[in-house]
Design an enzyme around this catalytic site. Structure first.
Site, PDB file in Angstrom:
ATOM      1  N   HIS A 467       0.839  -1.203   0.000  1.00  0.00           N
ATOM      2  CA  HIS A 467       0.000   0.000   0.000  1.00  0.00           C
ATOM      3  C   HIS A 467       0.877   1.258   0.000  1.00  0.00           C
ATOM      4  O   HIS A 467       0.725   2.141  -0.842  1.00  0.00           O
ATOM      5  CB  HIS A 467      -0.910  -0.023   1.236  1.00  0.00           C
ATOM      6  CG  HIS A 467      -1.811   1.169   1.365  1.00  0.00           C
ATOM      7  ND1 HIS A 467      -3.145   1.124   1.035  1.00  0.00           N
ATOM      8  CD2 HIS A 467      -1.572   2.436   1.781  1.00  0.00           C
ATOM      9  CE1 HIS A 467      -3.689   2.318   1.242  1.00  0.00           C
ATOM     10  NE2 HIS A 467      -2.749   3.136   1.707  1.00  0.00           N
ATOM     11  N   GLU A 468       1.818   1.309   0.922  1.00  0.00           N
ATOM     12  CA  GLU A 468       2.679   2.494   1.015  1.00  0.00           C
ATOM     13  C   GLU A 468       3.577   2.602  -0.210  1.00  0.00           C
ATOM     14  O   GLU A 468       3.867   3.710  -0.674  1.00  0.00           O
ATOM     15  CB  GLU A 468       3.500   2.479   2.306  1.00  0.00           C
ATOM     16  CG  GLU A 468       2.660   2.536   3.591  1.00  0.00           C
ATOM     17  CD  GLU A 468       1.626   3.652   3.617  1.00  0.00           C
ATOM     18  OE1 GLU A 468       1.873   4.707   3.011  1.00  0.00           O
ATOM     19  OE2 GLU A 468       0.559   3.463   4.230  1.00  0.00           O
ATOM     20  N   HIS A 471       1.659   4.452  -2.811  1.00  0.00           N
ATOM     21  CA  HIS A 471       1.754   5.916  -2.643  1.00  0.00           C
ATOM     22  C   HIS A 471       3.125   6.390  -3.133  1.00  0.00           C
ATOM     23  O   HIS A 471       3.244   7.422  -3.785  1.00  0.00           O
ATOM     24  CB  HIS A 471       1.605   6.302  -1.165  1.00  0.00           C
ATOM     25  CG  HIS A 471       0.200   6.234  -0.652  1.00  0.00           C
ATOM     26  ND1 HIS A 471      -0.852   6.880  -1.251  1.00  0.00           N
ATOM     27  CD2 HIS A 471      -0.330   5.603   0.431  1.00  0.00           C
ATOM     28  CE1 HIS A 471      -1.970   6.662  -0.562  1.00  0.00           C
ATOM     29  NE2 HIS A 471      -1.679   5.878   0.457  1.00  0.00           N
ATOM     30  N   HIS A 474       3.351   6.587  -6.878  1.00  0.00           N
ATOM     31  CA  HIS A 474       2.594   7.747  -7.360  1.00  0.00           C
ATOM     32  C   HIS A 474       3.490   8.990  -7.309  1.00  0.00           C
ATOM     33  O   HIS A 474       3.485   9.820  -8.208  1.00  0.00           O
ATOM     34  CB  HIS A 474       1.368   7.928  -6.455  1.00  0.00           C
ATOM     35  CG  HIS A 474       0.247   8.716  -7.064  1.00  0.00           C
ATOM     36  ND1 HIS A 474      -0.890   9.029  -6.365  1.00  0.00           N
ATOM     37  CD2 HIS A 474       0.074   9.260  -8.288  1.00  0.00           C
ATOM     38  CE1 HIS A 474      -1.704   9.725  -7.144  1.00  0.00           C
ATOM     39  NE2 HIS A 474      -1.142   9.887  -8.314  1.00  0.00           N
TER      40      HIS A 474
HETATM   41 ZN   LIG Z   1      -3.026   5.183   1.966  1.00  0.00          ZN
END
Ligand SMILES: [Zn+2]
Length: 680
Positions: A467-468, A471, A474
Site C-alpha cells: 500500500h505504502e 503511494h 505515485h
Molecule cells: Zn493510503
C-alpha cells in the site's frame, strides 16, 4: 559554496549525517523571512503578474521551506527523541502561522486572479493552468472573495468550528475515559485472550484494586466484544460505548448540542460561499462531481451488496441460535458470534502464514512486481541516513536513467511514531538547473529480525508495505515537471488512495506469493492449501461490512446536504432513515453512534466519508483492467496505468485520468466481484 547550516543545503539529498536539532531554528527562521520578504515584494509589485515573474519565484522559495521543514517533520516522526521533539515543536507554530497568513493574503489572491484573466494564461501548459486554477479555488474557498462586510463573520465561523470540533473530541475522550467495568469473578473472563486479561488485571492493580478493569479503549473493548463468552460483560460494554458523549451520560460531556452547532456553522459557511449545502462545498476540490452522484453511487452499491449481507446475516443468526444458544442475536452478540463462525469456517494460523513471509523475499517480490509492471529497475543505492536500519534504493529506466530514489525504514522503534506512511523528501520538477528527480520516504513499524533469522511479516504487514509502496510510486513515477501538481501534489482527496489500494491486489496473486515467500526455517514457498484458506477468509462477512460503511457514508452525505439543523427533524431521525437503507441488523434504539462519529464532526471527513468506498471502487476497477487483459502483469496495461494514472499527478482531474486509462466511467462491478458479491 555549501552553506554552513546543512538544512539549507538544497544541492543534494538531505544530509542526515550532519543535521542537528540546533540547525532547525536558524534555518527555518531564515527561510520564513525569505518567503515573507518575497511575498511582500511580489504582492506589492505594480507590474502585471507573469508565470516567470510571480509563480516561479514563489514556488522556488516555498519549496525550500517545505523541503527543510519536511526533513524536520520527518526526523520528528522517525527519531522522536527529546531534542528533536523540542526543535520541531519550537518551530511548528511559526510555520503554521506562516501557512495561514499565506492562505489569507489578498495581494497574492489578486495576482493569481489577474494571471488567470490575463493573456498569458491561454499560452501556459495545462499543468500550469491547473496550478493557477487550484490557487484561485483555494483562496476562494477560504473566504478571500467575500465582500469585506462578511469577512469577519466568516472568520468567526471558522474559529468557532475549530473550537467546537476540538470540544467534540475532548468530550468523546473524557466520556471514553469515564467508564470502566470492574470484574471480580474470574468466570467472566472466559474466552478472553490471556494478554487482554493480564492487561485488565494490571489496570485494576494500578488503582489499588483486585480483579480486572475493562475500558472502552480499543485494546480492551475490541477483544471483549470479539471473544468474551460472558454475554453480560459484552452487553454492559456495548451499551457504554454506544451511548458515549450522549444524553445518557453527564450533560457536560453530551455531544448532541455540539453536533447541531457544527452543522449550523457548516451550513452557514456554505451559504456565504454561495453553495446550496456544505456537501456541495465539500465536493468542490474532490473527484466526485455532485451530491446526487455520490448518493447514487452509495445506493447502487448498497442495493447490490444487500442480498449478500442478508444471506450472511441469516447464516450468522442460524449459527448463533444452533451452536451458541443465542435465540436473538443482539448488537453485542454480532462480533462475538462472527468470530466463532469465522473460526469454524476459516480456521488457519496467522503465525503459520507469517513464517513464509521472510523479509528479503518480500522486498524482492515487491520490487519484482514494480519491475514487471512498469519495465523499471530497482537497485540498492547509498545516501546519508538517520538510523542504521534504513536502506536506500534507486529506480532506473532500462537504459540506466535515474527515475527516483527512496528510503525504506521498515522496523518498529521506540522513537518512531506508529503505523506506516509514505512521505516525500523531494518532488520531481524542472528547475533552471535541469530536472529534479523525486525522492520518497517509506516508513513502517514491522518486526525486526530476531537472532540470525530474517524478519518475518504477517500478510497484513505485507499488504501495508505494498500500500505504502503504491503511494511511493505515485510520487516517484510522475512525469509532471511543475511542483504543485507533480506526483501526489494536487491530487483530489478522494482519488489519492487509488494507486496505494491498487498495489494491495498483488498480495493476493498466487503467482506473486509463490515467488515472494520462503519459509523462515525450510525455505519452502507458501503452500497452495494455505493460500486457499487465506483467500476464503479474506471476504468473510465482507458484504455486511460494506453495508455498514455505506450506512455511515449515506448518513454523512445526507446530514450535510438534506438536513436542516434548524428544522424539526433531529439527527437521530436522519440516522434512523439511513439505517433503513443501510445495515441488515438494526442497532438498539438507544444507540447514539453519531455522538462518537469524530471522523465527520472532528476530523477531515465531513461529507467525505464516502471516499473510502469511492477509492476502493476505483482501485478495484483499475485492477480489473489487468484481469480483462488476462495477466496481472500485462505490459500494455501496465504502461497505460503508468502513463494515465501514476505519471499525470494532479495535473488533470482524476476522473479524466481514470477515463483515459479505462475508456469509461468507474464501475462498482470489479469491487463486487473481488468481494465475492456477484449476483446469481
Ligand atoms: Zn493510503
Amino acid at each position: 559554496m555549501i552553506p554552513v547550516n546543512p538544512l539549507l543545503d538544497f544541492s543534494t539529498l538531505p544530509r542526515f549525517d550532519t543535521i542537528l536539532p540546533e540547525h532547525v531554528r536558524p534555518a527555518i527562521e531564515s527561510l520564513l523571512a525569505e518567503n515573507r520578504c518575497l511575498i511582500a515584494t511580489l504582492g506589492a509589485a505594480e507590474t502585471f503578474p507573469t508565470w516567470d515573474g510571480f509563480v516561479q519565484p514563489l514556488t522556488d522559495a516555498g519549496e525550500r521551506l517545505s523541503r527543510a521543514w519536511g526533513i524536520v517533520g520527518h526526523l520528528h516522526s522517525v527519531n522522536d527523541v527529546p531534542a528533536w521533539r523540542e526543535a520541531y515543536n519550537e518551530m511548528l507554530p511559526e510555520v503554521s502561522r506562516f501557512c495561514a497568513e499565506q492562505g489569507q493574503n489578498l495581494q497574492l489572491f489578486a495576482k493569481y486572479k489577474a494571471l488567470r484573466e490575463g493573456g498569458e494564461y491561454a499560452r501556459l501548459s495545462p499543468a500550469r493552468r491547473k496550478i493557477i486554477d487550484n490557487e484561485v479555488r483555494d483562496f476562494r474557498l477560504s473566504g478571500a472573495e467575500l465582500p469585506e462586510a462578511q469577512k469577519p463573520r466568516f472568520q468567526a465561523i471558522q474559529e468557532e468550528l475549530d473550537a467546537v470540533a476540538a470540544r467534540f473530541s475532548e468530550n468523546l475522550l473524557d466520556a471514553t475515559n469515564a467508564f470502566a467495568e470492574y470484574v471480580s469473578d474470574e468466570a467472566e473472563l472466559a474466552g478472553l485472550p490471556a494478554d487482554v486479561c493480564q492487561a485488565a488485571c494490571e489496570a485494576a492493580a494500578a488503582e489499588g484494586k483486585s480483579g480486572w478493569k475493562f475500558t472502552l479503549h480499543m485494546p480492551s473493548y475490541g477483544p471483549v466484544m470479539q471473544f468474551a463468552d460472558s454475554r453480560r460483560l459484552r452487553a454492559v460494554m456495548y451499551r457504554a460505548s454506544a451511548t458515549r458523549a450522549s444524553e445518557f451520560g453527564p450533560e457536560s460531556l453530551d455531544n448532541t448540542p455540539l453536533i447541531r452547532r457544527i452543522l449550523e456553522l457548516r451550513a452557514e459557511t456554505a451559504r456565504l460561499l454561495g453553495y446550496a449545502s456544505y456537501a456541495e462545498l465539500s465536493l468542490v476540490p474532490k473527484m466526485a462531481e455532485s451530491v446526487t452522484q455520490v448518493l447514487g453511487f452509495l445506493r447502487d452499491l448498497a442495493a447490490k451488496a444487500r442480498p449478500f449481507a442478508e444471506k450472511d446475516m441469516a447464516v450468522l443468526r442460524e449459527f448463533a441460535r444452533s451452536e451458541l444458544g443465542l435465540e436473538t442475536l443482539e448488537a453485542w452478540d454480532v462480533g462475538y458470534a462472527s468470530e466463532k463462525l469465522r473460526q469454524k469456517q476459516h480456521a488457519f494460523s496467522e503465525q503459520e502464514v507469517k513464517a513464509y513471509f521472510t523479509e528479503p523475499k518480500v522486498l524482492a517480490g515487491l520490487f519484482h512486481v514494480v519491475e514487471a509492471l512498469y519495465g523499471l529497475h530497482i537497485k540498492p543505492d547509498s545516501a546519508p541516513v538517520w538510523h542504521e536500519d534504513v536502506r536506500f534504493f534507486r529506480i532506473e529506466t532500462p537504459d540506466g536513467a535515474l527515475v527516483g530514489q527512496f528510503y525504506l525504514d521498515p522496523y518498529a522503534r521506540e522513537t518512531k511514531r506508529g503505523g506506516a506512511w509514505m512521505d516525500e523528501a523531494r518532488t520531481r520538477r524542472r528547475t533552471l538547473k535541469g530536472m529534479q528527480t523525486p525522492v520518497a520516504y517509506l516508513n513502517s513499524n514491522f518486526p525486526r529480525p530476531v537472532g540470525d533469522k530474517p524478519a518475518t511479516f504477517s500478510h497484513g504487514e505485507v499488504e501495508t508495505l505494498f500500500h505504502e509502496a503504491g503511494h511511493g510510486l505515485h510520487h516517484l513515477l510522475t512525469r509532471i515537471e511543475e511542483l504543485s501538481v507533480s506526483g501526489i501534489h494536487g491530487v483530489e482527496w478522494d482519488a489519492v488512495e487509488l494507486p496505494s489500494q491498487f498495489m494491495e491486489n498483488y498480495c493476493w496473486e498466487w503467482r506473486v506469493l509463490q515467488e515472494m515467500t520462503a519459509h523462515v526455517d525450510t525455505g519452502a514457498p507458501l503452500p497452495r492449501a494455505l493460500f486457499d484458506k487465506m483467500r476464503a477468509a479474506r471476504n468473510f462477512q465482507i458484504s455486511m461490512m460494506t453495508l455498514r460503511q455505506i450506512e455511515f457514508a449515506l448518513f454523512d452525505m445526507l446530514l450535510h446536504s438534506a438536513f436542516d439543523p434548524a428544522g424539526p427533524r433531529s439527527v437521530l431521525d436522519l440516522l434512523d432513515e439511513g439505517r433503513e437503507e443501510g445495515a441488515v441488523n438494526s442497532p438498539p434504539a438507544w444507540n447514539r453512534f453519531a455522538n462518537s462519529f469524530s471522523h465527520i464532526f472532528a476530523g477531515g471527513y465531513a461529507a467525505g466519508y464516502f471516499s473510502y468506498k469511492w477509492a476502493e471502487v476505483l482501485s478495484a476497477d483499475c485492477y480489473a483492467a489487468f484481469e480483462d487483459a488476462g495477466d496481472p502483469f500485462d505490459p500494455a496495461t501496465g504502461q497505460r496505468f503508468l502513463e494515465e494514472i501514476l505519471a499525470v499527478g494532479g495535473a488533470r482531474p482524476a476522473l479524466e485520468s481514470f477515463r483515459a486509462f479505462r475508456g469509461r466511467d468507474p464501475s462498482v462491478d470489479a469491487l463486487l466481484r473481488h468481494s465475492g458479491m456477484i449476483p446469481g
